[in-house]
Design an enzyme around this catalytic site. Structure first.
Site, PDB file in Angstrom:
ATOM      1  N   ASP A  77      -2.782 -18.193   1.575  1.00  0.00           N
ATOM      2  CA  ASP A  77      -3.824 -18.753   1.035  1.00  0.00           C
ATOM      3  C   ASP A  77      -4.335 -19.781   2.032  1.00  0.00           C
ATOM      4  O   ASP A  77      -5.664 -19.933   2.184  1.00  0.00           O
ATOM      5  CB  ASP A  77      -3.551 -19.280  -0.439  1.00  0.00           C
ATOM      6  CG  ASP A  77      -2.248 -19.813  -0.598  1.00  0.00           C
ATOM      7  OD1 ASP A  77      -1.667 -19.817   0.467  1.00  0.00           O
ATOM      8  OD2 ASP A  77      -1.869 -20.358  -1.670  1.00  0.00           O
ATOM      9  N   ASP A 101      -5.267  -7.133   5.804  1.00  0.00           N
ATOM     10  CA  ASP A 101      -6.474  -6.009   5.399  1.00  0.00           C
ATOM     11  C   ASP A 101      -7.409  -7.390   4.699  1.00  0.00           C
ATOM     12  O   ASP A 101      -8.646  -7.320   5.227  1.00  0.00           O
ATOM     13  CB  ASP A 101      -6.280  -5.375   4.083  1.00  0.00           C
ATOM     14  CG  ASP A 101      -7.121  -4.359   3.895  1.00  0.00           C
ATOM     15  OD1 ASP A 101      -8.257  -4.375   4.657  1.00  0.00           O
ATOM     16  OD2 ASP A 101      -7.070  -3.399   2.770  1.00  0.00           O
ATOM     17  N   ASP A 125     -11.070  -9.132   7.224  1.00  0.00           N
ATOM     18  CA  ASP A 125     -12.413  -8.967   6.586  1.00  0.00           C
ATOM     19  C   ASP A 125     -13.104 -10.402   6.565  1.00  0.00           C
ATOM     20  O   ASP A 125     -14.360 -10.792   7.134  1.00  0.00           O
ATOM     21  CB  ASP A 125     -12.315  -8.233   5.206  1.00  0.00           C
ATOM     22  CG  ASP A 125     -12.649  -6.636   5.295  1.00  0.00           C
ATOM     23  OD1 ASP A 125     -12.421  -6.516   6.508  1.00  0.00           O
ATOM     24  OD2 ASP A 125     -13.545  -6.320   4.417  1.00  0.00           O
ATOM     25  N   LYS A 152       3.622 -15.184   2.061  1.00  0.00           N
ATOM     26  CA  LYS A 152       3.418 -16.161   0.922  1.00  0.00           C
ATOM     27  C   LYS A 152       4.836 -16.421   0.532  1.00  0.00           C
ATOM     28  O   LYS A 152       5.216 -16.023  -0.635  1.00  0.00           O
ATOM     29  CB  LYS A 152       2.662 -14.986  -0.288  1.00  0.00           C
ATOM     30  CG  LYS A 152       2.391 -15.936  -1.406  1.00  0.00           C
ATOM     31  CD  LYS A 152       1.209 -16.863  -1.300  1.00  0.00           C
ATOM     32  CE  LYS A 152       0.998 -17.497  -2.581  1.00  0.00           C
ATOM     33  NZ  LYS A 152       0.282 -18.948  -2.498  1.00  0.00           N
ATOM     34  N   TYR A 187       1.014  -1.255   0.122  1.00  0.00           N
ATOM     35  CA  TYR A 187       0.013   0.093  -0.012  1.00  0.00           C
ATOM     36  C   TYR A 187       0.875   1.224   0.028  1.00  0.00           C
ATOM     37  O   TYR A 187       0.141   2.267  -0.200  1.00  0.00           O
ATOM     38  CB  TYR A 187      -1.040  -0.003   1.241  1.00  0.00           C
ATOM     39  CG  TYR A 187      -1.982  -1.064   1.085  1.00  0.00           C
ATOM     40  CD1 TYR A 187      -2.316  -1.823   0.122  1.00  0.00           C
ATOM     41  CD2 TYR A 187      -3.050  -1.126   2.083  1.00  0.00           C
ATOM     42  CE1 TYR A 187      -3.210  -2.904   0.048  1.00  0.00           C
ATOM     43  CE2 TYR A 187      -3.990  -2.114   2.103  1.00  0.00           C
ATOM     44  CZ  TYR A 187      -3.883  -2.952   1.029  1.00  0.00           C
ATOM     45  OH  TYR A 187      -4.990  -4.012   1.059  1.00  0.00           O
TER      46      TYR A 187
END
Ligand code: NAD
Length: 365
Positions: free
Chosen positions: A224, A248, A252, A192, A142
């Site tokens: 994942d 992030d 959620d 990852k 970001y």
């Protein structure tokens, strides 16, 4: 009575509706614990853009840095979706987090037993879930540079950069290890590393730091797999530490364990600064209707008491009020499932209950 200042940035959409409740509760509770709270409010996000042509003014940023403690609603909305990247409401949020240096975002995912029926997942899977997601907040994709959109022989393309340094990884991981010591002593680092260089750096840095915390059990999980495990068996997690974008998305997904995004608070900390905000966005679909669930904002106010004002008892009192409201069966529309013994309520009714609870319940001597 001790005087303390905080900045409140209500923002857009349901932001002002939910922060108003949080501020009322916060002021009431603080006064019971010997602290008079003075609140300075500034427009932020789209609302600020409408007034000043920028999503955040320098004056607001300065005031936030000076005051060190900020309660934020939410920003954004379709009205501002087509603005340039630096004028969009979200730009204000990223700038504020960066300028305050709040690099560690703490997102508690607590399943209230009485809400087990509000989740889309089976009660036996989620009951007892208590996860703390520690998300890196001021680095990663970001913020990474270069970042641009260009064109390759008529084929437009865009580039974002995911960069992490050892010091960035270790300072946020330190928060995770420290807080794990106060909980169940387990940290799961999510990355990852099978594909990304930045994730291999992340993992190596966490492993190095873990040598200072032999009492904390460290595990690693690919993002994942983690997304799947959160839904399959959330109780396996205690503290999770991860990068900005992964955190992030995972938080959620994890929010659905609690029944609604409207239940999730967050605290972003770095040095003496603290930024407290619900995880949800500005919910333009329900803004202005008086039906928003303010509990994430109110629970964020509890975290503000805990981490910035160091008023642990006040934080607990707010959390008790939320627990009591839910036990009474009061549910805003996002949580309401027609379950017997529950009642559909609006934002004002939640506010009235919470204020009444904190005013009438006993304060420890
Ligand atoms: P959202 O979180 O605003 O809403 C998603 C869904 O959850 C909607 O159906 C909404 O009605 C519901 N919801 C969210 N919070 C609720 C609450 N407190 N009570 C009841 N229902 C609630 O996400 P979105 O729709 O993807 O985004 C809307 C806007 O918010 C966008 O402009 C987005 O950029 C922005 N956004 C801001 C933040 C932030 O300020 N931190 C975070 C996420 C999204």
């Amino acid at each position: 009575m001790k005087k303390t200042k905080i900045v409140v940035l209500p923002g857009d959409g349901i932001g002002p509706e939910v922060t108003a409740v949080a501020v009322d509760v916060l002021k009431t509770v603080c006064s019971q614990f010997g602290t008079e709270l003075s609140v300075k409010e500034f427009p932020f996000g789209g609302t600020c853009y409408e007034q000043y042509g920028t999503p955040v003014t320098e004056e607001t940023l300065e005031e936030c840095k000076k005051t060190k403690v900020v309660l934020l609603g939410a920003v954004g909305g379709p009205k501002w979706d087509d603005l340039n990247a630096d004028q969009r409401p979200e730009a204000a949020l990223l700038k504020l987090r960066k300028e305050l240096g709040v690099y560690a975002n703490l997102r508690p995912i607590t399943v209230y037993p009485v809400l087990a029926g509000s989740s889309t997942l089976k009660p036996e899977v989620i009951k007892g879930t208590d996860i703390l997601i520690v998300r890196e907040l001021t680095g990663g994709i970001y913020f990474g540079r270069p970042r641009f959109t260009s064109d390759d022989n008529g084929d437009p393309f865009a580039v974002d950069t995911m960069k992490y340094s050892r010091s960035e990884v270790q300072r946020v991981s330190k928060v995770a290890f420290e807080v794990a010591r106060l909980r169940n002593g387990k940290v799961c680092s999510v990355d990852k590393a099978n594909v990304l260089e930045s994730s291999r750096m992340w993992r190596k840095s966490v492993v190095e730091l873990a040598e200072d915390y032999p009492d904390v059990e460290l595990s690693h999980m690919l993002v994942d797999n983690c997304t799947m495990q959160i839904i399959r068996d959330p109780k396996q997690f205690d503290v999770m530490v991860t990068g900005n974008m992964f955190g992030d998305i995972l938080s959620d997904a994890a929010s659905m364990l609690t029944g609604s995004l409207g239940m999730l608070p967050s605290a972003s900390i770095g040095g003496d600064n603290g930024l407290y905000e619900p995880v949800h966005g500005s919910a333009p679909d329900i803004a202005g209707q008086g039906v928003a669930n303010p509990l994430a904002a109110v629970a964020s106010a509890a975290l503000l008491c805990r981490y910035s004002l160091k008023l642990e008892e006040a934080a607990k009192k707010i959390e008790e009020a939320i627990q009591s409201l839910l036990s009474e069966g009061m549910r805003t529309a996002d949580l309401y499932t027609h379950e017997p013994g529950t009642k559909l309520v609006n934002t004002d009714e939640v506010a009235d209950y919470l204020i009444n609870f904190v005013q009438t319940s006993k304060v420890p001597a």
